[in-house]
Design an enzyme around this catalytic site. Sequence first.
Site, PDB file in Angstrom:
ATOM      1  N   HIS A  85       0.853  -1.199   0.000  1.00  0.00           N
ATOM      2  CA  HIS A  85       0.000   0.000   0.000  1.00  0.00           C
ATOM      3  C   HIS A  85       0.876   1.231   0.000  1.00  0.00           C
ATOM      4  CE1 HIS A  85      -3.212   2.764   1.091  1.00  0.00           C
ATOM      5  NE2 HIS A  85      -4.023   1.820   0.632  1.00  0.00           N
ATOM      6  N   ASP A 109      -7.941  -5.851   0.250  1.00  0.00           N
ATOM      7  CA  ASP A 109      -8.383  -6.645  -0.898  1.00  0.00           C
ATOM      8  C   ASP A 109      -7.959  -8.093  -0.825  1.00  0.00           C
ATOM      9  OD1 ASP A 109      -9.724  -4.610  -2.146  1.00  0.00           O
ATOM     10  OD2 ASP A 109      -7.873  -3.777  -2.930  1.00  0.00           O
TER      11      ASP A 109
HETATM   12  N1  CMC Z   1       4.140  -7.438  -4.840  1.00  0.00           N
HETATM   13  C1  CMC Z   1       5.479  -7.403  -5.032  1.00  0.00           C
HETATM   14  N2  CMC Z   1       6.243  -6.311  -4.850  1.00  0.00           N
HETATM   15  C2  CMC Z   1       5.616  -5.191  -4.471  1.00  0.00           C
HETATM   16  C3  CMC Z   1       4.230  -5.147  -4.249  1.00  0.00           C
HETATM   17  C4  CMC Z   1       3.489  -6.339  -4.440  1.00  0.00           C
HETATM   18  N3  CMC Z   1       2.162  -6.342  -4.240  1.00  0.00           N
HETATM   19  N4  CMC Z   1       3.870  -3.892  -3.864  1.00  0.00           N
HETATM   20  C5  CMC Z   1       5.008  -3.179  -3.864  1.00  0.00           C
HETATM   21  N5  CMC Z   1       6.065  -3.972  -4.208  1.00  0.00           N
HETATM   22  C6  CMC Z   1       7.489  -3.568  -4.254  1.00  0.00           C
HETATM   23  C7  CMC Z   1       7.789  -2.687  -5.457  1.00  0.00           C
HETATM   24  O1  CMC Z   1       8.171  -3.454  -6.570  1.00  0.00           O
HETATM   25  C8  CMC Z   1       8.919  -1.842  -4.926  1.00  0.00           C
HETATM   26  O2  CMC Z   1      10.086  -2.616  -4.900  1.00  0.00           O
HETATM   27  P1  CMC Z   1      11.542  -1.939  -5.166  1.00  0.00           P
HETATM   28  O3  CMC Z   1      11.733  -0.983  -4.041  1.00  0.00           O
HETATM   29  O4  CMC Z   1      12.494  -3.072  -5.163  1.00  0.00           O
HETATM   30  O5  CMC Z   1      11.428  -1.265  -6.517  1.00  0.00           O
HETATM   31  C9  CMC Z   1       8.544  -1.628  -3.457  1.00  0.00           C
HETATM   32  O6  CMC Z   1       7.742  -2.766  -3.106  1.00  0.00           O
HETATM   33  C10 CMC Z   1       7.758  -0.346  -3.203  1.00  0.00           C
HETATM   34  O7  CMC Z   1       6.579  -0.377  -4.000  1.00  0.00           O
HETATM   35  P2  CMC Z   1       6.006   0.826  -4.853  1.00  0.00           P
HETATM   36  O8  CMC Z   1       5.507   0.273  -6.158  1.00  0.00           O
HETATM   37  O9  CMC Z   1       6.996   1.940  -4.888  1.00  0.00           O
HETATM   38  O10 CMC Z   1       4.812   1.254  -3.953  1.00  0.00           O
HETATM   39  P3  CMC Z   1       3.611   2.177  -4.381  1.00  0.00           P
HETATM   40  O11 CMC Z   1       3.235   2.935  -3.171  1.00  0.00           O
HETATM   41  O12 CMC Z   1       3.900   2.941  -5.611  1.00  0.00           O
HETATM   42  O13 CMC Z   1       2.474   1.096  -4.762  1.00  0.00           O
HETATM   43  C11 CMC Z   1       0.598  -0.330  -4.619  1.00  0.00           C
HETATM   44  C12 CMC Z   1       1.444   0.735  -3.908  1.00  0.00           C
HETATM   45  C13 CMC Z   1      -0.648  -0.617  -3.805  1.00  0.00           C
HETATM   46  C14 CMC Z   1       0.154   0.167  -6.009  1.00  0.00           C
HETATM   47  C15 CMC Z   1       1.453  -1.618  -4.771  1.00  0.00           C
HETATM   48  O14 CMC Z   1       1.831  -2.078  -3.490  1.00  0.00           O
HETATM   49  C16 CMC Z   1       0.722  -2.721  -5.538  1.00  0.00           C
HETATM   50  O15 CMC Z   1       0.713  -2.686  -6.771  1.00  0.00           O
HETATM   51  N6  CMC Z   1       0.088  -3.697  -4.819  1.00  0.00           N
HETATM   52  C17 CMC Z   1      -0.666  -4.729  -5.462  1.00  0.00           C
HETATM   53  C18 CMC Z   1      -2.029  -4.199  -5.864  1.00  0.00           C
HETATM   54  C19 CMC Z   1      -2.945  -4.022  -4.675  1.00  0.00           C
HETATM   55  O16 CMC Z   1      -3.114  -4.920  -3.851  1.00  0.00           O
HETATM   56  N7  CMC Z   1      -3.596  -2.852  -4.624  1.00  0.00           N
HETATM   57  C20 CMC Z   1      -4.618  -2.569  -3.615  1.00  0.00           C
HETATM   58  C21 CMC Z   1      -4.270  -1.402  -2.743  1.00  0.00           C
HETATM   59  S1  CMC Z   1      -5.370  -1.362  -1.312  1.00  0.00           S
HETATM   60  C22 CMC Z   1      -6.909  -1.017  -1.953  1.00  0.00           C
HETATM   61  C23 CMC Z   1      -7.054   0.377  -2.401  1.00  0.00           C
HETATM   62  O17 CMC Z   1      -6.903   1.299  -1.561  1.00  0.00           O
HETATM   63  O18 CMC Z   1      -7.335   0.575  -3.577  1.00  0.00           O
END
Ligand code: CMC
Length: 436
Positions: free
Chosen positions: A313, A371
């Site tokens: 998140h 989720d």
């Molecule tokens: N699986 C694997 N790696 C992950 C995941 C995941 N679900 N989420 C983040 N990471 C990694 C990402 O690759 C990055 O790694 P590195 O530092 O090596 O590059 C690190 O963790 C930080 O992630 P980020 O992408 O910079 O984080 P963000 O804040 O931009 O993204 C997110 C947040 C929710 C989009 C992401 O965690 C994600 O895509 N999760 C899966 C989709 C999901 O479950 N979304 C629902 C969110 S809760 C419901 C809502 O509020 O909508």
Amino acid sequence: MTPSDVKATLSFSDGSPSMELPIYKGTIGPEVIDIRKLYGQTGKFTYDPGFLSTASCNSSITYIDGDKGELLYRGYPIEQLAVNCDFLETCHLLLYGELPNVEQKSSFVNRVTHHTMVNEQMHFFLRGFRRDAHPMAVMTGLVGALSAFYHDSTDINNAEHREIAAIRLIAKMPTLVSMAYKYSVGQPFIYPKNDLSYAGNFMRMMFATPCEDFTVSPVIERALDRIFILHADHEQNASTSTVRLCGSSGTNPFAAIAAGVACLWGPAHGGANEAALNMLEDIQRQGGVEKIGEFIGKVKDKNSGIKLMGFGHRVYKNYDPRAKLMRETCHEVLNELGLHNDPLFKLAMALEKIALEDDYFVARKLYPNVDFYSGIVQRAIGIPVSLFTAIFALARTVGWIAQLNEMIADPEYKIGRPRQLFSGAAPRTVKPIGER
Ligand code: CMC
């Protein structure tokens, strides 16, 4: 906004004059540096794609402490609301700032309940869609189309219009979602029934037919109501910011909420519940619990493009408090339905355990989000996977409309207009087509 005694000073290494920036304190949470005069005084913008350090508004509705894993609606912890209140009380809280007393609740419930029907013409509008259309495609259209039916509540600058649009949206979303479902399975639409609860009425519109009524189990009704409470608002997430930005042009509330529905659809946001369940089903098909190690290996490989859906998140760097409550609800629902040995639930538990102990997830503070479990609960209730995000939209509508109304009523409100760092071509001359 309360000004802080401390000021920020921005200085430049090329000797340009430095600038003092005011700082404001919130009730809780990080202070903000006011950069509104920055461009006027320095000719420079700030650069923050993805809003990693930018507060886009001043709000008093929802507060998240991502490190603590805390979520408050109008100051009340989500854990207390989920246990002591129902969804319509939560809607009252989000919209008007306070939980209702007995009379206020009865009047609010009465108002919402008497707006659950949709204009009969909406049926014909819906019939224009293919039966196999994704429910979120249908919902984006249906919610936007409300503005073509309710002309007496489309003036966003009129407080009475905003109020009636809020009630209509909250009341009609369950009707629209269930209509989208019935249409997809080729069954007749079931009209709302006003002596049922908000969640109970939704379940009946989903699962009754003209030949057979549907009796809702109180455990399932409560579980669905809890799903609604947990999804009701989440401060300035992507869809809420979309609603604010869209509404900031003065467009009507139905159009702004339709923009929120469209944004929510994405798999990084509301679409994650559908994606999480599809992921679990995929692992299950490939061999179940034994394949978890292999799957986690793919998630950790940056080239695979695979994410563990339902994990991570932007704000929570701790266990999502909604996930904890949803996990509890998941147990209750599976027990009620005699599904406690459900293989997908067992798989989810095993996957969660392994991920929580794995260095990759620990180092990045990746925890299950809401989720991860909401999909299992919805599937157990009998809701098809493709409808999960539409149910999220149903529940989030109150948050969107509360945030939109808060923005419009704010005397400091302006149309949202981000700036950019331009890195395209410098001015050049168009050549005649033969010379290009
Ligand atoms: N699986 C694997 N790696 C992950 C995941 C995941 N679900 N989420 C983040 N990471 C990694 C990402 O690759 C990055 O790694 P590195 O530092 O090596 O590059 C690190 O963790 C930080 O992630 P980020 O992408 O910079 O984080 P963000 O804040 O931009 O993204 C997110 C947040 C929710 C989009 C992401 O965690 C994600 O895509 N999760 C899966 C989709 C999901 O479950 N979304 C629902 C969110 S809760 C419901 C809502 O509020 O909508």
